[in-house]
Design a protein around this motif. Sequence first.
Motif, short mmCIF file in Angstrom:
data_model
loop_
_atom_site.label_atom_id
_atom_site.label_comp_id
_atom_site.label_asym_id
_atom_site.label_seq_id
_atom_site.Cartn_x
_atom_site.Cartn_y
_atom_site.Cartn_z
N UNK A 155 0.83 -1.21 0.00
CA UNK A 155 0.00 0.00 0.00
C UNK A 155 0.86 1.26 0.00
N UNK A 156 1.91 1.27 0.84
CA UNK A 156 2.79 2.44 0.92
C UNK A 156 3.53 2.66 -0.39
N UNK A 157 4.05 1.57 -0.97
CA UNK A 157 4.78 1.68 -2.22
C UNK A 157 3.89 2.24 -3.33
N UNK A 158 2.66 1.74 -3.39
CA UNK A 158 1.72 2.21 -4.41
C UNK A 158 1.43 3.69 -4.23
N UNK A 159 1.22 4.13 -2.99
CA UNK A 159 0.91 5.53 -2.72
C UNK A 159 2.09 6.43 -3.09
N UNK A 160 3.31 6.01 -2.72
CA UNK A 160 4.50 6.80 -3.02
C UNK A 160 4.72 6.91 -4.52
N UNK A 161 4.62 5.80 -5.22
CA UNK A 161 4.90 5.83 -6.65
C UNK A 161 3.79 6.54 -7.43
N UNK A 162 2.57 6.52 -6.92
CA UNK A 162 1.50 7.31 -7.54
C UNK A 162 1.82 8.79 -7.45
N UNK A 163 2.30 9.23 -6.28
CA UNK A 163 2.66 10.64 -6.09
C UNK A 163 3.87 11.02 -6.95
N UNK A 164 4.87 10.14 -6.99
CA UNK A 164 6.06 10.42 -7.80
C UNK A 164 5.70 10.51 -9.29
#
Length: 357
Positions: A155-164
């Motif tokens: 979940x965290x990885x998906x959120x971070x990469x969505x923002x990036x």
Amino acid sequence: MLLLKNMGAIIIKIEILKPGVIFKNHKDFCIKTGITYKNSTDSKKAQLKELARYCSFEKKGHSIIVNSRYAIPLPKKKNVKNAVYNELIEWLVLDILAQEHNNGRVYITKSKLISSLGFVNKNYFKHMHNKKEIALLIGADSYTVQDFYNTSQSSFKKAIETALKSLADRSMISYTSVFKVKENGQESRLATMEEKNAILVCQKKIMKKLGFAKLSQIRAKGKKVWRDFESQVNKELYLYNNISSYFQVYEIILNSKHLEEECISMLELLLKKAEQDTYTQEINEKACAKLLQNAKKRHTNSVDNLYRRESNYIQDISALIDMLIKSGSDSISDDLVSLDIGTLDKETIDVIANIFS
């Protein structure tokens, strides 16, 4: 010269918003800040909601009193259910890049970024290899703890990469995943092209040896299998190219010229500590809520994973959120140290053995 900021479809003269400024009523506020005055209640609420992104203010009767103007506007909140972290993460990533010592470029691991953005508390990574002990501490199945780590990191990885990706899509940053390597007793450094190729060759060799075709398949088997894979790759690398270990980091580069064109100076991006704490706290609260929400969906929709269907699954996940995610939670280091299996009776030891087998 007045600086203008876009408030959605509104352009506001932000230099007007000085501490202590008093607008005698809403119409006076609109006239002096260059906003189109509309007399409907909904329009007034929408305009004040937007104003709250740029400054703190209070209302006394019809008057609007400015208390302080923010160094940078707060992120615009969207009414999109899935946009849980994006804008807050974007702002904090820009803030990290804007720090003077980073000079617009950072190399940062996924775990460091997760911590820096406020997703988790100190217990999360410090004790991620103590899953069996954590399970014993809260009276949960060890599979539930492993499941929690797997799903939360995803979940965290998906959120971070969505923002990036969103920042990169607007040409505000560029980012990529790169390898760093360590030689015996040396500081980590960026891998050379030859070393990158060596890492890929060794990864492929060990994947075939273990019977996997993809890295994602190894990760799905859990941290124990992944650590065994990395250990074997490291041994192969040392024989292959004298590298003792390797790891991946995000390389993120700030497009400062683009920011200047949008009238956002580097100084504006340096968030005041209080504002930064507010952002990370909000991310943490959203992370807690999102993880619990996702757990409830898994519990309801689970077919193959029997432990997700257990009646205490949601209760266990909630306890893990409080212990490992929630900001301000107490350290569990002493609690884990105090776990002494040798003092337990045989029946309890047998139960623990069954859980951890």
